[in-house]
Design an enzyme around this catalytic site. Structure first.
Site, PDB file in Angstrom:
ATOM      1  N   HIS B  80       0.744  -1.220  -0.037  1.00 25.41           N
ATOM      2  CA  HIS B  80       0.011  -0.039   0.094  1.00 25.41           C
ATOM      3  C   HIS B  80       0.877   1.418   0.005  1.00 25.41           C
ATOM      4  N   ASP B 109       7.002  20.134 -27.577  1.00 28.12           N
ATOM      5  CA  ASP B 109       6.943  18.946 -26.892  1.00 28.12           C
ATOM      6  C   ASP B 109       7.955  19.304 -25.593  1.00 28.12           C
ATOM      7  N   TRP B 144       7.402   0.327   3.720  1.00 27.69           N
ATOM      8  CA  TRP B 144       7.708   0.944   2.638  1.00 27.69           C
ATOM      9  C   TRP B 144       9.063   1.744   2.804  1.00 27.69           C
ATOM     10  N   SER B 174      13.368   5.357 -13.902  1.00 26.39           N
ATOM     11  CA  SER B 174      12.348   6.071 -14.866  1.00 26.39           C
ATOM     12  C   SER B 174      12.260   7.515 -14.177  1.00 26.39           C
ATOM     13  N   SER B 175      12.228   7.819 -12.919  1.00 26.93           N
ATOM     14  CA  SER B 175      12.028   9.178 -12.385  1.00 26.93           C
ATOM     15  C   SER B 175      13.138  10.048 -12.776  1.00 26.93           C
ATOM     16  N   HIS B 258      12.903  12.233   2.926  1.00 25.46           N
ATOM     17  CA  HIS B 258      12.127  13.597   3.189  1.00 25.46           C
ATOM     18  C   HIS B 258      11.885  14.438   1.937  1.00 25.46           C
ATOM     19  N   GLU B 260      11.601  13.371  -0.839  1.00 27.49           N
ATOM     20  CA  GLU B 260      10.436  12.531  -1.491  1.00 27.49           C
ATOM     21  C   GLU B 260       9.024  13.216  -1.116  1.00 27.49           C
ATOM     22  N   TYR B 262       8.228  15.879  -0.344  1.00 28.49           N
ATOM     23  CA  TYR B 262       7.934  17.250  -1.081  1.00 28.49           C
ATOM     24  C   TYR B 262       7.984  17.069  -2.545  1.00 28.49           C
ATOM     25  N   SER B 273      -2.506  25.965  -7.030  1.00 27.10           N
ATOM     26  CA  SER B 273      -2.008  27.328  -7.651  1.00 27.10           C
ATOM     27  C   SER B 273      -2.562  27.856  -8.965  1.00 27.10           C
ATOM     28  N   HIS B 307      14.636  13.712  11.013  1.00 22.13           N
ATOM     29  CA  HIS B 307      13.560  13.856  11.726  1.00 22.13           C
ATOM     30  C   HIS B 307      12.419  12.298  12.027  1.00 22.13           C
ATOM     31  N   HIS B 308      12.895  11.628  10.853  1.00 20.40           N
ATOM     32  CA  HIS B 308      12.128  10.178  10.986  1.00 20.40           C
ATOM     33  C   HIS B 308      13.111   9.278  11.719  1.00 20.40           C
ATOM     34  N   THR B 333       5.893  27.095   4.050  1.00 19.56           N
ATOM     35  CA  THR B 333       4.557  26.482   3.790  1.00 19.56           C
ATOM     36  C   THR B 333       3.350  27.248   4.295  1.00 19.56           C
ATOM     37  N   LYS B 336       2.564  29.808   1.841  1.00 17.63           N
ATOM     38  CA  LYS B 336       1.763  29.472   0.887  1.00 17.63           C
ATOM     39  C   LYS B 336       0.331  29.606   1.098  1.00 17.63           C
ATOM     40  N   ARG B 455       1.732   1.363  14.884  1.00 18.76           N
ATOM     41  CA  ARG B 455       1.367   1.260  13.510  1.00 18.76           C
ATOM     42  C   ARG B 455       2.065  -0.054  13.127  1.00 18.76           C
TER      43      ARG B 455
HETATM   44  C1  HEA Z   1       0.566   8.484  -1.056  1.00 19.64           C
HETATM   45  C2  HEA Z   1      -0.400   8.318  -0.438  1.00 19.64           C
HETATM   46  C3  HEA Z   1      -1.347   7.596   0.491  1.00 19.64           C
HETATM   47  C4  HEA Z   1      -2.581   7.287   0.179  1.00 19.64           C
HETATM   48  C5  HEA Z   1      -3.506   7.997  -0.842  1.00 19.64           C
HETATM   49  C6  HEA Z   1      -3.176   6.524   1.037  1.00 19.64           C
HETATM   50  C7  HEA Z   1      -4.476   6.108   1.286  1.00 19.64           C
HETATM   51  C8  HEA Z   1      -5.119   5.437   2.322  1.00 19.64           C
HETATM   52  N1  HEA Z   1      -4.459   4.800   3.426  1.00 19.64           N
HETATM   53 FE1  HEA Z   1      -2.377   4.583   3.626  1.00 19.64          FE
HETATM   54  N2  HEA Z   1      -0.411   4.651   3.772  1.00 19.64           N
HETATM   55  C9  HEA Z   1       0.503   5.329   3.019  1.00 19.64           C
HETATM   56  C10 HEA Z   1       0.246   6.226   1.988  1.00 19.64           C
HETATM   57  C11 HEA Z   1      -1.142   6.536   1.603  1.00 19.64           C
HETATM   58  N3  HEA Z   1      -2.209   6.191   1.963  1.00 19.64           N
HETATM   59  C12 HEA Z   1       1.857   4.941   3.474  1.00 19.64           C
HETATM   60  C13 HEA Z   1       3.056   5.741   2.821  1.00 19.64           C
HETATM   61  C14 HEA Z   1       1.681   4.107   4.403  1.00 19.64           C
HETATM   62  C15 HEA Z   1       2.983   3.526   5.292  1.00 19.64           C
HETATM   63  C16 HEA Z   1       3.294   2.288   5.015  1.00 19.64           C
HETATM   64  C17 HEA Z   1       4.272   1.612   5.844  1.00 19.64           C
HETATM   65  O1  HEA Z   1       4.068   1.554   7.032  1.00 19.64           O
HETATM   66  O2  HEA Z   1       5.043   0.953   5.331  1.00 19.64           O
HETATM   67  C18 HEA Z   1       0.319   3.888   4.578  1.00 19.64           C
HETATM   68  C19 HEA Z   1       0.080   3.021   5.516  1.00 19.64           C
HETATM   69  C20 HEA Z   1      -1.460   3.056   6.010  1.00 19.64           C
HETATM   70  C21 HEA Z   1      -2.013   2.490   7.122  1.00 19.64           C
HETATM   71  C22 HEA Z   1      -1.032   2.071   8.386  1.00 19.64           C
HETATM   72  C23 HEA Z   1      -1.017   0.342   8.086  1.00 19.64           C
HETATM   73  C24 HEA Z   1      -0.310  -0.062   9.207  1.00 19.64           C
HETATM   74  O3  HEA Z   1       0.560   0.832   9.748  1.00 19.64           O
HETATM   75  O4  HEA Z   1      -0.554  -1.189   9.890  1.00 19.64           O
HETATM   76  C25 HEA Z   1      -3.593   2.646   6.827  1.00 19.64           C
HETATM   77  C26 HEA Z   1      -4.321   1.984   7.904  1.00 19.64           C
HETATM   78  O5  HEA Z   1      -5.519   2.333   8.139  1.00 19.64           O
HETATM   79  C27 HEA Z   1      -3.768   3.164   5.729  1.00 19.64           C
HETATM   80  C28 HEA Z   1      -4.887   3.507   5.394  1.00 19.64           C
HETATM   81  C29 HEA Z   1      -5.228   4.225   4.123  1.00 19.64           C
HETATM   82  C30 HEA Z   1      -6.391   4.418   3.642  1.00 19.64           C
HETATM   83  C31 HEA Z   1      -7.675   4.169   4.430  1.00 19.64           C
HETATM   84  C32 HEA Z   1      -6.216   5.232   2.572  1.00 19.64           C
HETATM   85  C33 HEA Z   1      -7.683   5.524   1.633  1.00 19.64           C
HETATM   86  O6  HEA Z   1      -7.249   6.844   1.492  1.00 19.64           O
HETATM   87  C34 HEA Z   1      -7.712   4.897   0.541  1.00 19.64           C
HETATM   88  C35 HEA Z   1      -9.158   5.241  -0.300  1.00 19.64           C
HETATM   89  C36 HEA Z   1      -9.483   3.941  -1.038  1.00 19.64           C
HETATM   90  C37 HEA Z   1      -9.446   3.744  -2.564  1.00 19.64           C
HETATM   91  C38 HEA Z   1      -9.069   4.944  -3.355  1.00 19.64           C
HETATM   92  C39 HEA Z   1      -9.884   2.638  -3.200  1.00 19.64           C
HETATM   93  C40 HEA Z   1     -11.084   2.915  -4.023  1.00 19.64           C
HETATM   94  C41 HEA Z   1     -11.289   1.803  -4.988  1.00 19.64           C
HETATM   95  C42 HEA Z   1     -11.830   0.573  -4.890  1.00 19.64           C
HETATM   96  C43 HEA Z   1     -12.141  -0.114  -3.630  1.00 19.64           C
HETATM   97  C44 HEA Z   1     -11.906   0.090  -6.228  1.00 19.64           C
HETATM   98  C45 HEA Z   1     -10.766  -0.887  -6.602  1.00 19.64           C
HETATM   99  C46 HEA Z   1     -11.446  -1.439  -7.745  1.00 19.64           C
HETATM  100  C47 HEA Z   1     -10.326  -1.612  -8.791  1.00 19.64           C
HETATM  101  C48 HEA Z   1      -8.800  -2.175  -8.372  1.00 19.64           C
HETATM  102  C49 HEA Z   1     -10.824  -2.232  -9.963  1.00 19.64           C
HETATM  103  N4  HEA Z   1      -2.501   3.739   5.163  1.00 19.64           N
HETATM  104  C1  HEA Z   2       3.237  15.141   1.267  1.00 18.26           C
HETATM  105  C2  HEA Z   2       3.836  14.584   2.122  1.00 18.26           C
HETATM  106  C3  HEA Z   2       4.331  15.269   3.467  1.00 18.26           C
HETATM  107  C4  HEA Z   2       4.634  16.576   3.838  1.00 18.26           C
HETATM  108  C5  HEA Z   2       4.201  17.720   2.874  1.00 18.26           C
HETATM  109  C6  HEA Z   2       5.058  16.572   4.999  1.00 18.26           C
HETATM  110  C7  HEA Z   2       5.328  17.840   5.667  1.00 18.26           C
HETATM  111  C8  HEA Z   2       5.898  17.844   7.141  1.00 18.26           C
HETATM  112  N1  HEA Z   2       6.119  16.488   7.768  1.00 18.26           N
HETATM  113 FE1  HEA Z   2       5.791  14.663   7.275  1.00 18.26          FE
HETATM  114  N2  HEA Z   2       5.695  12.861   6.942  1.00 18.26           N
HETATM  115  C9  HEA Z   2       5.151  12.056   5.698  1.00 18.26           C
HETATM  116  C10 HEA Z   2       4.684  13.018   4.534  1.00 18.26           C
HETATM  117  C11 HEA Z   2       4.674  14.559   4.639  1.00 18.26           C
HETATM  118  N3  HEA Z   2       5.217  15.212   5.672  1.00 18.26           N
HETATM  119  C12 HEA Z   2       5.273  10.928   5.614  1.00 18.26           C
HETATM  120  C13 HEA Z   2       4.835   9.981   4.536  1.00 18.26           C
HETATM  121  C14 HEA Z   2       5.702  10.612   7.043  1.00 18.26           C
HETATM  122  C15 HEA Z   2       5.989   9.097   7.564  1.00 18.26           C
HETATM  123  C16 HEA Z   2       6.880   8.249   6.771  1.00 18.26           C
HETATM  124  C17 HEA Z   2       7.037   7.058   7.738  1.00 18.26           C
HETATM  125  O1  HEA Z   2       7.237   6.865   8.562  1.00 18.26           O
HETATM  126  O2  HEA Z   2       6.287   5.876   6.940  1.00 18.26           O
HETATM  127  C18 HEA Z   2       6.067  11.529   7.852  1.00 18.26           C
HETATM  128  C19 HEA Z   2       6.673  11.769   8.798  1.00 18.26           C
HETATM  129  C20 HEA Z   2       6.928  12.876   9.390  1.00 18.26           C
HETATM  130  C21 HEA Z   2       8.110  13.009  10.554  1.00 18.26           C
HETATM  131  C22 HEA Z   2       8.382  11.752  11.505  1.00 18.26           C
HETATM  132  C23 HEA Z   2       7.559  11.279  12.320  1.00 18.26           C
HETATM  133  C24 HEA Z   2       8.012   9.994  13.027  1.00 18.26           C
HETATM  134  O3  HEA Z   2       7.927   8.873  12.086  1.00 18.26           O
HETATM  135  O4  HEA Z   2       8.270   9.832  13.814  1.00 18.26           O
HETATM  136  C25 HEA Z   2       8.057  14.200  11.079  1.00 18.26           C
HETATM  137  C26 HEA Z   2       8.736  14.839  12.112  1.00 18.26           C
HETATM  138  O5  HEA Z   2       9.348  15.885  12.317  1.00 18.26           O
HETATM  139  C27 HEA Z   2       7.319  15.079   9.985  1.00 18.26           C
HETATM  140  C28 HEA Z   2       7.465  16.234  10.064  1.00 18.26           C
HETATM  141  C29 HEA Z   2       6.852  17.148   8.974  1.00 18.26           C
HETATM  142  C30 HEA Z   2       6.566  18.320   8.853  1.00 18.26           C
HETATM  143  C31 HEA Z   2       7.397  19.490  10.064  1.00 18.26           C
HETATM  144  C32 HEA Z   2       6.211  18.924   7.726  1.00 18.26           C
HETATM  145  C33 HEA Z   2       6.125  20.182   7.379  1.00 18.26           C
HETATM  146  O6  HEA Z   2       6.420  20.289   5.900  1.00 18.26           O
HETATM  147  C34 HEA Z   2       4.504  20.665   7.381  1.00 18.26           C
HETATM  148  C35 HEA Z   2       4.454  22.380   7.252  1.00 18.26           C
HETATM  149  C36 HEA Z   2       3.148  22.999   7.248  1.00 18.26           C
HETATM  150  C37 HEA Z   2       2.303  23.322   7.990  1.00 18.26           C
HETATM  151  C38 HEA Z   2       2.925  23.748   9.512  1.00 18.26           C
HETATM  152  C39 HEA Z   2       1.049  23.680   7.781  1.00 18.26           C
HETATM  153  C40 HEA Z   2       0.970  25.369   7.181  1.00 18.26           C
HETATM  154  C41 HEA Z   2       1.774  26.196   7.863  1.00 18.26           C
HETATM  155  C42 HEA Z   2       0.969  27.379   8.754  1.00 18.26           C
HETATM  156  C43 HEA Z   2      -0.496  27.698   8.580  1.00 18.26           C
HETATM  157  C44 HEA Z   2       1.929  28.356   9.280  1.00 18.26           C
HETATM  158  C45 HEA Z   2       2.008  28.376  10.660  1.00 18.26           C
HETATM  159  C46 HEA Z   2       2.116  27.204  11.485  1.00 18.26           C
HETATM  160  C47 HEA Z   2       2.737  26.846  12.773  1.00 18.26           C
HETATM  161  C48 HEA Z   2       3.570  28.046  13.198  1.00 18.26           C
HETATM  162  C49 HEA Z   2       3.086  25.289  13.110  1.00 18.26           C
HETATM  163  N4  HEA Z   2       6.711  14.179   9.211  1.00 18.26           N
HETATM  164 CU   LIG Z   3       9.968  13.818   6.777  1.00 17.88          CU
END
Ligand code: HEA
Ligand code: HEA
Ligand SMILES: [Cu+2]
Ligand code: CUA
Lengths: 237, 638, 110, 422
Positions: B80, B109, B144, B174-175, B258, B260, B262, B273, B307-308, B333, B336, B455
């Site tokens: 997932h 293109d 993941w 690819s990327s 990280h 990634e 962004y 935007s 921070h992870h 952020t 924005k 989790r």
């Molecule tokens: C990029 C983003 C992304 C998105 C969009 C989502 C979407 C969702 N995620 Fe995601 N999730 C992650 C990224 C994302 N996740 C990542 C990175 C992890 C960490 C993995 C890890 O720990 O290694 C995670 C882990 C994670 C967990 C934790 C698992 C665990 O720690 O044990 C859970 C649990 O509830 C969860 C739930 C969901 C749900 C309910 C949605 C919902 O928004 C999904 C909505 C459902 C749909 C969009 C499907 C609809 C369609 C159908 C049902 C039809 C299917 C038909 C055909 C195929 C023809 N996710």
């Molecule tokens: C789209 C993807 C995305 C984005 C944009 C961010 C944005 C941010 N993330 Fe997130 N992050 C993830 C995806 C993302 N993260 C994922 C996938 C993980 C888990 C990976 C895994 O373990 O599987 C993760 C995990 C993660 C961790 C690790 C947690 C842990 O495992 O213990 C931390 C820790 O610092 C963190 C921090 C932040 C912060 C500070 C931002 C900041 O960029 C956010 C900034 C935005 C705001 C703050 C809101 C708007 C701001 C304002 C309105 C201004 C005023 C605000 C203040 C003064 C507070 N993120």
């Molecule tokens: Cu991060």
């Protein structure tokens, strides 16, 4: 911009890019060739790649549990003695070879750029040979291949001395780092040979400057990486 | 795209043979078609990833549920996460890069059309390679981010992790290829007058993303090479018996990981935007600052990776530095967020479906951002890390941010891509289902996390205080899934049944809206000359852009329609009729991509002691790859 | 990237900025300098007193950085080429150096 | 547009609920809550958290309110005002750069302070506990007290416990939500963590978890923590440090082959201590005081049958002398005082009967469960190293049926033996 509009009227077709040696003069924003921008972006990316590899080597340095080691002696349980494994004289030679290849490469590019320009009748052999792109391309490729030969020698002698890619952390990081570099050199040698082949078949001239330049940039970069590896891996202990 | 062209464009049929049939798609080098391929493929993978989420949530619906086995569950969450990140959101962004960037900057293109096709095919093959194993219960199961040493052969002897490491390696190719392509395209293919500070915000954010890709992928490539060598050739990078340090993997992974995140969010930021100004009838507020903050986010994103890893014991100094660097990102952020709100301020806000998604992004992403800042404080994070509180955070930013932004983009650009609107009623249904569903799913996770639920657990006992939250999450997921089905129906059906859209259905201001929908293969019959950030508004409603810089003396008198060099193109001709050279269709990139994939898959057999088979396949693939590359580079482009 | 913007306005003929390349003889001098630095490095490696000195590692790193710079500036003619290339490369290089250094700090290499 | 208001109000309402529940903080409803001040560590963390929540809520409310206000106030209306063409405003933009920056400083300063405070070396006189992670169970050693135990941890209130964290295999993470932050167990590294349970905490039981994904049974790698009074701890520790007290319940067991000395290298036969045991078995957390959420509820998987009637007839001595050998238990489990039983592949069983759970908190400690566990551990806990021992059982790990193992009667003997290891 007005001047541009005159030069390239609003016709179509003037902006599709090209990833081959095609001879359109397409409109580009900066006036630079796409391929040259791409190669520099690529080299930037390669900096991160080698930074990661080299950092890993340094991070694992001195952490191997068993020998052989790069800079210190080691005696295994069976009482067998291992010298410090890195061979500085040989590697210094190969480093010099690679540096020389970079020199040959710049002259190859220069020769391509100067092709067709008149040369003074009084010119000596040094001026004349500077005009031979084939010579310098061949020289670069040859020196590159020599470097690879040194590396092959080094790798096999390490294996004979008991260090393989599986032996310890040093073996894994060393072979992977220098192997990655060697792979880059190999690609470069193939690339150079392709250019040489083109030069021999249809001749490279100033209009081909770009494709030689790109290859040269790559080649020098590979050289530059070796400069760093030589110091950090071989000389610093 | 002729098959789906709206009838109004019948004027000049696109008569060339390359325009129909499956071959025309296999051999295409047209950035719009490649964008379309990306879109369909990535949406498919999004459904796959979503389906996996549905299974995950069903298993977690109740304590000790027993719907799937532990092993299956572990594969599900690994796939997932991997699918959503690498096979859904990144390629969905790539779909927009492909379709939009050349149109937005007024180019024919991308810089390297065949390289572009190659990127797509590599992605498709890598995606298939990564996904198919789950059908046989041998999918990757290391999470993941695949922490070593769990992913080494000693602890994961099966082929599961092999698929993961090879798949990601291939996707990285690819990327990277795509990123070099777009960097070059954006630097060098802009139409006259399209200075950097006039580029549409989507192009800008994409530009930043390409640099993130180019600089963040090498570290993970290296980390994966190490793992690959460990698994297939017995090296010791992560071998605990050799004294390896597991933190090496973690650091290399997160140096990539990280940036990634962004990479995942900035394209969505770019899309909204575009949407927000259009539906507020106002230019983007504080364009320059929006550009700088995007660059700033990208730049800071490289200095926060650890921070992870607050729980690994890096020491107080490192924890403090990474903590403060992380907090800093909240500033650009926030800028924005506030600038988006200011964009709508004093505007005429029209609640079309794309706009709804864009507004939802602002609201939902902020929640995720705030919880992000809560993680950025290490002592507090020690209570949060690896719990559902983190899961809540990243789904708010990923679903509430990336997905919302991408859906905004899909509804917004669908008319441009197909010439037809998506249905508004169904769109609204999808929107509300998604918005309510995501809050129902992910908001309770804040609680289950802070109330102690780790989790990545496939079962939990009752009486832990988590039952209600999990039940809510699961129902929320079902709601999202249902509304996503509505979307799928809408998306497929509107291609042929949607209301016909003209060049500029929303009254937008950027170049892509000046040409017919869907755009002709050559994009612009005339190279546009760009006078400001919103050239089309210059043309149609100069008062809107009167306040922003127009650097050309001749364009200062905007009201004089003749001084406006952008032409709205309404008629379509074939490229041949216009004498525009187009990139030739070719399947060589596909062939080369197959070679690359084959080369890597041969490795699998090494671990079954089938050395000869492995070598045959790998060398065969390598020959195919090199041969394909050679054939491709020596054949003319146009 | 502001040069780029400037350039898009100012560009004319494509290769206007590639004029002052060094000549073959200058390349030769550069090659000799590079070889000499390498020779010094290797020589220093064999003098135990130097190796023991706390300045040994920094000196080697400086020499190697010097060689690096010379090759990039002259052989890769980044000194004479479009500033865009300089920007692309140095920005990446600096980031790579910072990341590498940070990693080594985190692993207490120094 | 009331619809819009509802949309944005949903999360806002929920956020309010957070605040309410936080202050209410009932630990019977949320037994694993992190919002406690039961240790010095968690007090520091919670103070920090309060600050984060405070500012987070303010930012949330401001942003969402501004958003909702804007879209409602400036929605397009027939005959409404035209859009004002504003392109930017430097002062505004500087303001909303500066205010978040100030907020972040207010968060960063206490953050750094707390980092240094919680990561300082443990105060002198702390109780040392070595935590060793295994797939998927916990080994606990009290080096100063000579105790080796597993999965259930006793600590005295009012005294700092200093953990030294290592792992035998992959990464794990050690966490008690109610006590404070977690720390990872990292291969080839040692990590440290300490906290002091409040002196007035009382004798209580807590849940803990492995929070780093560690393979198949990561979900099943739980921990129990007992905070006990100092004298209770003393008593517990004294007994745990003693060798196995084997007191056959069956009165007249045939005397086993006497074992002359422990260094005897003959095939190991357990030393059966037939001498009258110490009268007391030391303090054990009273089972009746266990709150429900600490008692495992995992259902035993279907298809694992055992005739529970046999348990009554289980012969502990026979279990000790035969079953424990034949079953190969001795190859993995240590029992202090039993020569040859020294391996630590599996949990130390010296005082296994003084524990309330088995298999890292997955199941209750009782006869029927133990019997099934021995019969087919891999069926009960995915992936475990302990192989399937019941004769005729299918071993899901080896993917084959066991032909040599123990039959149900022999298992009953072993269970009786284990039950006697108080
Ligand atoms: C990029 C983003 C992304 C998105 C969009 C989502 C979407 C969702 N995620 Fe995601 N999730 C992650 C990224 C994302 N996740 C990542 C990175 C992890 C960490 C993995 C890890 O720990 O290694 C995670 C882990 C994670 C967990 C934790 C698992 C665990 O720690 O044990 C859970 C649990 O509830 C969860 C739930 C969901 C749900 C309910 C949605 C919902 O928004 C999904 C909505 C459902 C749909 C969009 C499907 C609809 C369609 C159908 C049902 C039809 C299917 C038909 C055909 C195929 C023809 N996710
Ligand atoms: C789209 C993807 C995305 C984005 C944009 C961010 C944005 C941010 N993330 Fe997130 N992050 C993830 C995806 C993302 N993260 C994922 C996938 C993980 C888990 C990976 C895994 O373990 O599987 C993760 C995990 C993660 C961790 C690790 C947690 C842990 O495992 O213990 C931390 C820790 O610092 C963190 C921090 C932040 C912060 C500070 C931002 C900041 O960029 C956010 C900034 C935005 C705001 C703050 C809101 C708007 C701001 C304002 C309105 C201004 C005023 C605000 C203040 C003064 C507070 N993120
Ligand atoms: Cu991060
Ligand atoms: Cu141990 Cu998870």
């Amino acid at each position: 911009m007005a001047s541009h509009a005159a030069a390239a009227p609003h016709t179509a077709g003037a902006d599709a890019g090209h990833d081959d040696g095609h001879e359109h003069h397409h409109y580009t924003t900066t006036g630079l060739d796409n391929r040259k921008i791409a190669i520099w972006a690529f080299l930037g990316s390669e900096c991160m790649l080698f930074a990661s590899l080299i950092s890993t080597y340094l991070i694992y340095k001195g952490k191997s549990l068993v020998g052989p080691f790069p800079h210190t002696e080691w005696v295994n349980e069976a009482g067998k003695r291992f010298e410090p494994i890195l061979d500085i004289p040989v590697t210094s030679a190969s480093t010099a070879v690679l540096l020389a290849s970079s020199f040959a490469m710049v002259l190859a590019l220069q020769a391509v750029q100067l092709k067709g320009k008149p040369i003074a009748a009084t010119a000596g052999w040094w001026e004349r040979i500077q005009r031979s792109s084939q010579f310098w391309l061949a020289a670069t490729a040859f020196l590159g291949a020599t470097f690879l030969g040194f590396q092959a020698y080094e790798f096999t002698s390490f294996v004979h001395e008991g260090l393989t890619i599986k032996t310890n952390l040093f073996g894994s990081t060393f072979f992977t780092l220098t192997g990655f570099h060697g792979a880059h050199v190999t690609v470069g040698v193939l690339w150079l040979m392709t250019l040489l082949w083109i030069d021999r078949t249809r001749g490279l001239g100033p209009k081909d400057e770009l494709i030689v330049d790109i290859c040269a940039l790559y080649w020098h970069f590979v050289d530059v990486v070796w400069i760093v590896i030589f110091t950090l891996v071989y000389l610093i202990s | 795209m002729a098959t789906i062209a709206a009838p109004t464009h019948a004027g000049h049929a696109e008569a060339s043979s390359q325009n129909t049939g499956i071959w025309s798609w296999i051999a295409t080098t047209d950035h719009k078609r490649i964008g379309t391929l990306y879109l369909w493929t990535a949406l498919f993978f999004f459904l796959v990833g979503g389906l996996e989420a549905v299974l995950i949530r069903t298993q977690l619906m109740k304590p000790n549920m027993g719907f799937v086995s532990a092993e299956t569950y572990n594969q599900l969450f690994t796939m997932h996460g991997t699918t959503m990140v690498f096979l859904a959101i990144m390629p969905l962004s790539a779909a927009f890069f492909n379709f939009l960037i050349p149109l937005q900057i007024g180019a024919r293109d991308v810089a390297f059309p065949r390289l572009n096709a190659f990127s797509y095919w590599v992605y498709l093959l890598g995606g298939i390679f990564l996904t198919v194993p789950i059908l046989f219960d041998v999918a990757p199961n290391g999470g993941w981010f695949g922490y070593a040493p769990l992913t080494t052969v000693q602890f994961s002897p099966g082929h599961n992790i092999d698929f993961w490491v090879i798949g990601l390696q291939v996707l990285g190719v690819s990327s990277l290829a795509a990123a070099f392509n777009f960097i070059t395209t954006i630097i060098n293919m802009r139409a006259p007058g399209m200075t950097l500070m006039r580029m549409p915000m989507f192009t800008w954010m994409s530009f930043v993303v390409q640099f993130l890709l180019v600089l963040a992928f090498p570290p993970i490539t290296v980390a994966l090479v190490f793992l690959l060598m460990d698994r297939f050739f017995g090296t010791t990078f992560y071998a605990i018996a050799a004294g390896a340090d597991p933190l090496l993997w973690q650091h290399l992974f997160w140096v990539f990981g990280h940036p990634e995140v962004y990479i995942l969010i900035l394209p969505a930021f770019g899309l909204v935007s575009e949407v927000l100004p259009t539906f507020s009838k106002k230019p983007l507020f504080g364009y320059n600052v929006m550009v700088y903050s995007g660059i700033m986010i990208g730049f800071l994103g490289f200095g926060v990776w650890a921070h992870h890893m607050f729980a690994v014991g890096m020491g107080a100094v490192a924890d403090s530095i990474f903590s403060m660097m992380t907090m800093l990102i909240a500033i650009p952020t926030g800028v924005k967020i506030f600038n988006w709100i200011a964009t709508m301020w004093a505007g005429e806000v029209r609640f079309e479906v794309p706009m709804k998604f864009a507004i939802a992004l602002i609201g939902m992403f902020t929640i995720g951002g705030i919880s992000g800042v809560m993680h950025s404080s290490p002592p507090a994070d020690l209570q949060q890390t690896d719990t559902y509180f983190i899961v809540a955070h990243f789904h708010y930013v990923l679903f509430g941010g990336s997905i919302m932004g991408i859906f905004a983009g899909i509804y917004h650009y669908y008319p441009k891509m197909t010439g037809r609107f998506m249905d508004t009623g169904l769109g609204n249904l999808h929107f509300w289902g998604n918005l309510i569903g995501m809050n129902l799913t992910f908001f309770p996770m804040h609680f289950s996390g802070l109330y102690g639920m780790p989790r990545r657990i496939y079962q939990y006992d009752s009486g832990q205080g988590w039952d209600l939250f999990n039940l809510m999450s699961t129902y929320g997921t079902y709601l999202i899934a249902l509304s996503t089905l509505v979307f799928v129906w809408n998306f497929v059906r509107s291609r042929t049944r949607g209301a016909v859209a003209g060049n500029d259905p929303w009254g937008a201001g950027t170049l892509e809206w000046s040409i017919p929908s869907p755009p002709p293969e050559y994009n612009f019959a005339q190279l546009p000359e760009v006078t400001s950030r919103y050239p089309l508004w210059d043309l149609k409603d100069p008062s809107k852009t009167a306040g922003i810089a127009h650097s050309h003396a001749d364009a200062m008198t905007i009201t004089d329609a003749h001084a406006v060099p952008v032409h709205e193109e309404t008629e379509r001709f074939t490229a041949k009729e216009l004498g525009i050279p187009m990139p030739l269709p070719t399947a060589k990139p596909l062939f080369t991509a197959v070679g690359l994939m084959t080369m890597f898959s041969g490795l699998l057999f090494l671990r079954n002691d089938l050395f000869a088979v492995a070598m045959t396949i790998t060398i065969g693939g390598a020959c195919m790859f090199i041969g394909g590359l050679y054939a491709w580079l020596t054949s003319p482009l146009e | 990237m502001s040069h780029d913007a400037k350039h898009s306005a100012a560009h004319g003929a494509a290769h206007a900025h590639e004029t002052h390349h060094p000549t073959g003889n200058q390349y030769l001098k550069i090659a000799i300098i590079l070889t000499i630095i390498t020779a010094i490095e290797v020589w220093a490696y064999y003098i135990p007193a130097l190796v023991a000195s706390p300045l040994f590692n920094p000196a080697l790193i400086i020499m190697s950085a010097l060689k690096f710079g010379i090759v990039v500036l002259f052989y890769m003619h980044i000194k004479f080429d479009h500033p865009l290339f300089r920007l692309l490369f140095t920005a990446s290089l600096i980031l790579a150096l910072c990341t590498g250094t940070a990693l080594m700090f985190l692993f207490k290499v120094f | 547009m009331p619809k819009l208001r509802l949309r944005e109000a949903g999360p806002a309402l929920l956020f309010m609920v957070v605040l309410l529940t936080l202050t209410a903080c009932g630990d019977t409803v949320y037994p694993n809550t992190t919002f406690t001040r039961f240790t010095d560590l968690n007090s520091s963390i919670l103070s920090l958290w309060d600050r984060l929540l405070f500012w987070g809520t303010i930012v949330f409310v401001v942003v969402e309110a501004a958003l909702i206000f804007t879209i409602i106030r400036y929605r397009k209306r027939p005959g409404g005002p035209e859009a004002k063409q504003i392109h930017g405003n430097a002062i505004l933009e500087i303001t909303w750069t500066a205010i978040p920056a100030i907020i972040l400083v207010l968060i960063a300063v206490p953050t750094v302070k707390t980092i240094f405070q919680t990561q300082a070396p443990a105060p002198a006189g702390a109780l040392k506990v070595q935590v060793i992670g295994h797939q998927w169970w916990w080994e606990f050693r009290y080096p100063e007290l000579g105790i080796v135990t597993a999965n259930e941890l006793y600590v005295p209130v009012g005294r700092t416990v200093s953990f030294e964290l290592t792992t035998k295999d992959v990464l794990h993470s050690f966490w008690f939500p109610a006590m404070g932050g977690k720390r990872d167990l990292i291969t080839n590294r040692t990590n440290y963590m300490w906290f002091t349970p409040n002196a007035d905490l009382g004798t209580q039981a807590w849940n803990g978890f492995c929070t780093e994904y560690c393979g198949s049974s990561h979900a099943n790698m739980r921990i129990r923590l007992y905070t006990v009074q100092p004298d209770e701890f003393e008593s517990w520790a004294k007994h745990q440090a003693s060798p196995a007290v084997f007191n056959p319940l069956a009165p007249a067991a045939p005397p086993a082959t006497p074992v002359a000395n422990a260094s005897n290298r003959r095939p190991a036969v357990p030393a059966v201590d037939t001498a009258p045991a110490q009268p007391s078995t030391g303090y054990v957390f009273p089972i009746e005081k266990l709150p429900a959420h600490v008692v495992p509820q995992t259902p035993i998987p279907a298809g694992l049958d055992f005739d529970d009637a046999l348990l009554a007839g289980g012969d502990a001595t026979r279990g000790a002398t035969q079953g424990f050998m034949l079953g190969g238990c001795i190859g993995c489990h240590a029992i202090n005082g039993v020569p040859g039983a020294v391996s630590n592949i599996g949990p130390n069983l010296t005082h296994v009967a003084s524990r309330h759970t088995i298999a890292s908190g997955l199941y209750k400690f009782d006869g029927p469960t133990l019997a099934r566990w021995i019969k087919n551990a891999r069926h009960m806990k995915p992936g475990v190293i302990m192989n399937t021992i019941g004769r005729g059982e299918y071993d899901p790990g080896m993917k084959m049926t066991v032909t040599a193992g123990l039959d149900d009667r022999q298992i009953a003997d072993v269970v009786a033996y284990l039950m006697s290891l108080k």
